[in-house]
Design an enzyme around this catalytic site. Structure first.
Site, PDB file in Angstrom:
ATOM      1  CB  ALA A 124      -0.865   0.011   1.195  1.00 55.24           C
TER       2      ALA A 124
ATOM      3  CG  ASN B 220       1.247   5.144  -6.922  1.00 58.73           C
ATOM      4  OD1 ASN B 220      -0.007   4.978  -7.396  1.00 58.73           O
ATOM      5  ND2 ASN B 220       1.629   6.107  -6.576  1.00 58.73           N
TER       6      ASN B 220
ATOM      7  CB  CYS C 135      11.769   6.149  -0.742  1.00 55.30           C
ATOM      8  SG  CYS C 135      10.698   6.117   0.636  1.00 55.30           S
TER       9      CYS C 135
HETATM   10  N1  SAM Z   1       4.953  -0.318  -2.282  1.00 49.80           N
HETATM   11  C1  SAM Z   1       4.080   0.810  -1.684  1.00 49.80           C
HETATM   12  C2  SAM Z   1       3.930   1.609  -3.138  1.00 49.80           C
HETATM   13  O1  SAM Z   1       4.517   1.716  -4.122  1.00 49.80           O
HETATM   14  O2  SAM Z   1       2.777   2.237  -3.138  1.00 49.80           O
HETATM   15  C3  SAM Z   1       4.618   1.710  -0.573  1.00 49.80           C
HETATM   16  C4  SAM Z   1       5.044   0.821   0.407  1.00 49.80           C
HETATM   17  S1  SAM Z   1       5.653   1.576   1.780  1.00 49.80           S
HETATM   18  C5  SAM Z   1       7.152   1.950   1.566  1.00 49.80           C
HETATM   19  C6  SAM Z   1       5.761   0.402   3.009  1.00 49.80           C
HETATM   20  C7  SAM Z   1       4.366  -0.528   3.608  1.00 49.80           C
HETATM   21  O3  SAM Z   1       4.816  -1.618   4.026  1.00 49.80           O
HETATM   22  C8  SAM Z   1       3.367   0.533   4.297  1.00 49.80           C
HETATM   23  O4  SAM Z   1       2.150   0.542   3.727  1.00 49.80           O
HETATM   24  C9  SAM Z   1       3.447  -0.319   5.600  1.00 49.80           C
HETATM   25  O5  SAM Z   1       2.082  -0.312   6.177  1.00 49.80           O
HETATM   26  C10 SAM Z   1       3.796  -1.640   5.282  1.00 49.80           C
HETATM   27  N2  SAM Z   1       4.232  -2.833   6.045  1.00 49.80           N
HETATM   28  C11 SAM Z   1       4.929  -2.491   6.998  1.00 49.80           C
HETATM   29  N3  SAM Z   1       5.278  -3.862   7.618  1.00 49.80           N
HETATM   30  C12 SAM Z   1       4.661  -4.722   6.933  1.00 49.80           C
HETATM   31  C13 SAM Z   1       4.521  -6.217   7.535  1.00 49.80           C
HETATM   32  N4  SAM Z   1       5.166  -6.509   8.147  1.00 49.80           N
HETATM   33  N5  SAM Z   1       3.910  -6.510   6.484  1.00 49.80           N
HETATM   34  C14 SAM Z   1       3.165  -6.099   5.392  1.00 49.80           C
HETATM   35  N6  SAM Z   1       3.304  -4.708   5.320  1.00 49.80           N
HETATM   36  C15 SAM Z   1       3.961  -4.213   5.951  1.00 49.80           C
END
Ligand code: SAM
Length: 304
Positions: A111, A114, A234
């Protein structure tokens, strides 16, 4: 730091969503809408644009580049999901992983989605795309985004990726994984904080993020049919990037790095030049890091 471009000085990057349109049709629409098209960029300098000019990117074929601060939020193409507003660096992971249509793909920390929607476009909506996120609110935003983008091959789950069983029968054919875990965000130009915050706290935060990132990476490599995994952040910190990848490769000798885009101007720090880095000065993007890990094929292992 006055030397570094601010976020609003970076070009506006627009990814054409090939699930809904083609680059040619999007370009025609934008020309009719009063933008003037200068063709394909050849050098980084061609991405410095003004006055409603736009070009096609020099590295990513589905990316159009506009002057900084061009606002598309009310534009028809954006509202209809024909274009996605996504920084160029953040388009690299799905482009480099390149899962073929019909394959089984997993987006581990997905989430707001994108990169998931980009993966679906590369897959032409064929195959299956498992997408996980721990945060229910962000996952809800993601559903809306994927609907608007016309994505239909996804299976979303509000789940901790670290608790997904790689040996579960539904994941037996997963061959491609995109892992973009939580990171410090230190590459986001608008979020850069140059104040001398509590350094001990910052150190502890980075080391806890790095150990989470390494756990996710090791977990990803446990999927039995995995061929390729792309890892991205990032962050500009070596600790979350090259150090995590180097530690993972040491623990997983059946995987190696794929050398990425020879023509890309900024490489991973020593000793990982196969990886890519991105930043406002050298690539005109936010700060970013990408590594592509690939399993040695059995045939090759036999030769060694
Ligand atoms: N890939 C996404 C995009 O391009 O839109 C952005 C991802 S963001 C950098 C990292 C995401 O990892 C966050 O939405 C967070 O809620 C999720 N997250 C953190 N720990 C996690 C876990 N153990 N399992 C799954 N998701 C996790």
């Amino acid at each position: 730091n006055l030397q570094q471009p601010h976020g609003d000085q970076l070009p506006r990057y627009v990814r054409v969503n090939t699930l809904k349109t083609t680059v040619e049709d999007a370009v025609d629409y934008l020309k009719r809408d009063g933008f003037s098209y200068l063709g394909q960029a050849c050098r980084l300098e061609d991405l410095s644009l003004k006055d409603r000019h736009f070009v096609r990117d020099l590295h990513l074929p589905e990316l159009l580049v506009f002057p900084p601060k061009t606002d598309f939020h009310d534009h028809f193409l954006y509202k209809a999901g024909h274009i996605i507003l996504q920084d160029k660096a953040s388009c690299l992971p799905a482009f480099l992983l390149h899962p073929p249509p019909g394959s089984q793909v997993l987006d581990a920390c997905a989430a707001p989605g994108n990169k998931t929607s980009h993966l679906a476009a590369v897959m032409k909506n064929r195959g299956r795309l498992f997408a996980f996120d721990l945060d229910a609110k962000r996952l809800a935003t993601m559903s809306t985004l994927l609907l608007r983008a016309g994505v239909t091959c996804q299976q979303l789950a509000n789940q901790d990726f670290l608790k997904v069983d790689p040996d579960g029968p539904q994941y037996r054919d997963v061959e491609f994984i995109l892992l973009d875990p939580s990171c410090s965000g230190s590459g986001m130009v608008c979020l850069r904080d140059n104040s001398s915050a509590d350094q001990d706290k910052e150190k502890a935060r980075l080391s806890s993020l790095a150990s989470f990132q390494l756990r996710c990476l090791n977990h990803g490599l446990r999927f039995p049919r995995l061929k390729r995994l792309v890892y991205s952040t990032c962050s500009i910190h070596r600790q979350e990037n090259e150090d995590v990848v180097a530690a993972c490769l040491q623990q997983n000798p059946s995987f190696r790095l794929v050398p990425l885009l020879a023509q890309w101007p900024e490489r991973g720090l020593d000793p990982l030049p196969q990886c890519l880095r991105a930043d406002p000065t050298k690539t005109r993007t936010h700060g970013f890091f990408v590594a592509l890990l690939e399993k040695h094929s059995e045939a090759e292992d036999g030769k060694q």
